[in-house]
Design a protein around this motif. Structure first.
Motif, mmCIF file in Angstrom:
data_model
loop_
_atom_site.group_PDB
_atom_site.id
_atom_site.type_symbol
_atom_site.label_atom_id
_atom_site.label_comp_id
_atom_site.label_asym_id
_atom_site.label_seq_id
_atom_site.Cartn_x
_atom_site.Cartn_y
_atom_site.Cartn_z
ATOM 1 N N GLY A 138 37.211 26.284 9.752
ATOM 2 C CA GLY A 138 37.030 26.537 8.338
ATOM 3 C C GLY A 138 36.765 27.999 8.058
ATOM 4 O O GLY A 138 36.861 28.856 8.943
ATOM 5 N N CYS A 139 36.434 28.309 6.815
ATOM 6 C CA CYS A 139 36.060 29.671 6.459
ATOM 7 C C CYS A 139 34.775 30.044 7.187
ATOM 8 O O CYS A 139 33.851 29.231 7.321
ATOM 9 N N THR A 194 37.349 33.766 3.440
ATOM 10 C CA THR A 194 37.524 33.096 2.146
ATOM 11 C C THR A 194 38.906 32.497 1.919
ATOM 12 O O THR A 194 39.142 31.921 0.854
ATOM 13 N N SER A 195 39.831 32.608 2.873
ATOM 14 C CA SER A 195 41.219 32.249 2.567
ATOM 15 C C SER A 195 41.554 30.806 2.926
ATOM 16 O O SER A 195 40.846 30.142 3.681
ATOM 17 N N ARG A 196 42.679 30.360 2.393
ATOM 18 C CA ARG A 196 43.209 29.027 2.690
ATOM 19 C C ARG A 196 44.040 29.015 3.962
ATOM 20 O O ARG A 196 44.510 27.959 4.383
ATOM 21 N N ARG A 197 44.228 30.178 4.588
ATOM 22 C CA ARG A 197 45.072 30.278 5.778
ATOM 23 C C ARG A 197 44.225 29.968 7.026
ATOM 24 O O ARG A 197 43.929 30.825 7.853
ATOM 25 N N LEU A 198 43.841 28.712 7.144
ATOM 26 C CA LEU A 198 42.950 28.285 8.222
ATOM 27 C C LEU A 198 43.749 27.887 9.455
ATOM 28 O O LEU A 198 44.851 27.345 9.346
ATOM 29 N N HIS A 216 42.198 34.881 12.543
ATOM 30 C CA HIS A 216 41.551 33.827 11.756
ATOM 31 C C HIS A 216 40.767 32.857 12.635
ATOM 32 O O HIS A 216 40.350 31.795 12.148
ATOM 33 N N ALA A 237 45.247 34.183 -1.917
ATOM 34 C CA ALA A 237 45.436 32.900 -1.227
ATOM 35 C C ALA A 237 44.066 32.442 -0.734
ATOM 36 O O ALA A 237 43.879 32.095 0.423
ATOM 37 N N HIS A 238 43.101 32.458 -1.650
ATOM 38 C CA HIS A 238 41.710 32.234 -1.270
ATOM 39 C C HIS A 238 41.148 30.986 -1.960
ATOM 40 O O HIS A 238 41.701 30.482 -2.937
ATOM 41 N N TYR A 239 40.015 30.521 -1.412
ATOM 42 C CA TYR A 239 39.235 29.473 -2.052
ATOM 43 C C TYR A 239 38.234 30.131 -3.001
ATOM 44 O O TYR A 239 37.409 30.940 -2.567
#
Length: 263
Positions: free
Chosen positions: A214-215, A206-210, A187, A17-19
């Motif tokens: 941001g990252c 690195t994940s989209r779970r913000l 996070h 689930a990462h960018y």
């Protein structure tokens, strides 16, 4: 120490689930910092799948060594017989065969703790034996070494998020004269100082779970008398030092005579 010790602290990669651009660019940013040690505090994967561990292993292999990584709640199988019978098999196969890794790099001694037992669902626990390991390993570090403890769950969390065994862990941190306690899980980057120890919670690298930020990852410099934490944030033009925890300074306690923990 002739120069400050540098620790790169990453957490909550959530591979799966990462960018992709965050994974692709973070290695160069961490490498440019020339860290003595890279610490990754858990949730390397999203669902503890073999393919996710394979990608996480590839990323760790490209980071400048040595690397110390500990498990997070997402690194155990979610709802499977594997969680009961072989909860850490994939972790041990792909990441580290030792669930309580120790790294010694330059003037840094670091210990990792597994704060995610298989019978807990999300929140963590530290046992009396693990607290004893903190004193045994970090309390015996050479005089002048930066003493680093890494685990997934933040020890200073309270309420329903409180770590089981929190008080005994904090007692051990104090007895072992730990300089840095590194964690993740939330996070949300955070830096606090308590009784001479600096507690750093890294954001998600690195994940989209913000969660409102941001990252990011934490670049930590430990000198003779202070600890400086700078948050590296990912923006449209790449990684930069952000304002959230820029130049947060904590005072490092002087080393105990002879390097003992004063037990």
């Amino acid at each position: 120490m002739n120069r400050p010790a540098v620790v790169a602290h990453l957490s909550d990669l959530h591979i799966g689930a990462h960018y992709g651009y965050a994974v692709d660019s973070i290695v160069a940013d961490v490498t440019a910092a020339r860290p003595d040690l890279v610490v990754v505090t858990g949730d390397l994967t999203m669902r503890a799948r073999e393919s996710e561990f394979r990608q996480a292993r590839d990323l760790l292999g490209r980071l400048p060594g040595p690397v110390l990584a500990v498990t997070g709640n997402h690194d155990l199988p979610l709802a499977s017989w594997r969680r009961v019978v072989r909860p850490y098999r994939r972790w041990k196969c792909w990441i580290d065969a030792d669930p309580q890794p120790v790294r010694r790099a330059g003037a840094v001694t670091a210990l990792g703790l597994t704060s995610m037992p298989r019978w807990r669902w999300k929140n963590g626990r530290v046992s009396a034996r693990q607290a004893g390991d903190v004193v045994r390993v970090l309390g015996a570090a050479p005089t002048g070494d930066v003493r680093v403890l890494a685990l997934h769950h933040p020890p200073l969390a309270t309420g329903t998020a409180a770590l089981i065994g929190r008080d005994r862990l904090l007692d051990a941190v104090r007895a072992a004269r730990v300089d840095l306690v590194l964690a993740g899980h939330t996070h949300v980057p955070d830096v606090r100082t308590r009784a001479g120890t600096v507690f750093v919670v890294a954001g998600t690298a690195t994940s989209r779970r913000l969660r409102g930020t941001g990252c990011s990852w934490s670049l930590i410099s430990v000198g003779t008398g202070q600890v400086v934490v700078r948050e590296r944030m990912l923006g449209p033009d790449g990684w930069r030092t952000g304002r959230l925890t820029e130049n947060v300074v904590g005072r490092r306690r002087p080393p105990a005579p002879g390097g003992a923990a004063g037990l």
